[in-house]
Enzyme design. Sequence first.
Site, mmCIF file in Angstrom:
data_model
loop_
_atom_site.group_PDB
_atom_site.id
_atom_site.type_symbol
_atom_site.label_atom_id
_atom_site.label_comp_id
_atom_site.label_asym_id
_atom_site.label_seq_id
_atom_site.Cartn_x
_atom_site.Cartn_y
_atom_site.Cartn_z
ATOM 1 N N ASP A 16 16.294 -31.421 -17.099
ATOM 2 C CA ASP A 16 15.464 -30.675 -18.044
ATOM 3 C C ASP A 16 16.373 -30.155 -19.147
ATOM 4 O OD1 ASP A 16 13.293 -29.454 -19.168
ATOM 5 O OD2 ASP A 16 13.153 -27.837 -17.716
ATOM 6 N N GLU A 95 7.879 -34.691 -26.505
ATOM 7 C CA GLU A 95 6.651 -33.887 -26.575
ATOM 8 C C GLU A 95 5.921 -33.983 -27.908
ATOM 9 O OE1 GLU A 95 5.131 -29.562 -24.982
ATOM 10 O OE2 GLU A 95 7.068 -30.409 -24.450
ATOM 11 N N LYS A 131 4.717 -36.499 -23.883
ATOM 12 C CA LYS A 131 4.473 -35.205 -23.242
ATOM 13 C C LYS A 131 3.405 -34.445 -24.025
ATOM 14 C CE LYS A 131 7.514 -31.751 -21.091
ATOM 15 N NZ LYS A 131 8.884 -31.198 -21.176
ATOM 16 N N THR A 155 2.009 -31.690 -19.444
ATOM 17 C CA THR A 155 2.833 -30.524 -19.182
ATOM 18 C C THR A 155 2.004 -29.238 -19.187
ATOM 19 O OG1 THR A 155 4.904 -29.434 -19.831
ATOM 20 C CG2 THR A 155 3.450 -30.189 -21.615
ATOM 21 N N PHE A 177 4.277 -25.970 -13.527
ATOM 22 C CA PHE A 177 5.343 -25.038 -13.894
ATOM 23 C C PHE A 177 5.517 -23.949 -12.837
ATOM 24 C CE2 PHE A 177 6.495 -25.443 -18.615
ATOM 25 C CZ PHE A 177 6.367 -26.819 -18.575
#
Length: 316
Positions: A16, A95, A131, A155, A177
């Site tokens: 990440d 993203e 994303k 996400t 998350f």
Amino acid sequence: MNQLEGLKKFTTIVADSGDIESILNYTPQDATTNPSLILKAARLSSYQIMLEYILAYARKQGGNRNSQIINASDKLAVNIGVEILKIIPGRISTEVDARLSFNCDMCIAKAHKIVRLYQEEGIDKSRVLIKIASTWEGIKAAEQLEKEGINCNLTLIFSFAQARACAEAGVYLISPFVGRIYDWYHQRQLLEPYSVHDDPGIKSVRTIYNYYKQHGYQTVIMGASFRKVEQILALAGCDRLTISPAMLEELRNRYQYVERQLSPSTKVFHHPTLLSESEFRWEHNQDAMAVDQLADGIRQFARDQQHLENILAEKL
């Protein structure tokens, strides 16, 4: 064997980070980026040459100042992804602008642009995950993109309704998350003494994992956003885990045995009836944490995207 090596026996490890040096140090299968990570990378001295190239590219594309800023931002995200792909064997997640999270058509258009920019650099779409925030509009955009052969990473997953809708849409991967769920509950009722098995973020991922496996969904579950190494180890066996460089280092320096915590069910049930839009919105709305955290996550990514664009604007 250290705990990072032990974890890799059960779970695919994803870095990440947008920092190429950090990723090179931990040999993950895949990597994920987001506006916050791209912003952090753009401030590093090692990226300044790339920034100059990006700005020259944006100027060459022409258009008004705003178009040049957006083109520079998109190109920067892709070129960081290209560099990361040189050192990992798998995929990079890039993203879509969080400010497009409630516009299905714009999410699709941005995804097409990202894929095209990768292809211009010689990268096939099979190595890219688009994303997108897990709003209803984002999920519907991903559903269309998947039909086109463009795989997506949905996400900011906080509610079971989001996870279920993503599976029903046939998206490639979701990112629940863990840490942000933990944060929300911890701020309201101190989760002390801490028990990882009572951690609401861990419970959320385990519920999603068991549901997906029981119903035979192929959508990959990638736990994300960790606050404690214990959270990571409690999800050993999850399809994938995306982990920050700091926690990858901590795992690499610990030598306790890693035990598998999640295993797929051997009994598979038929898929349930698909959620309608109104059912999705109602069920998601019933989860106050998920409503707060989805909105806050989109705002945070949008702010960091704006900060990145401000930096690019100054240099343009």
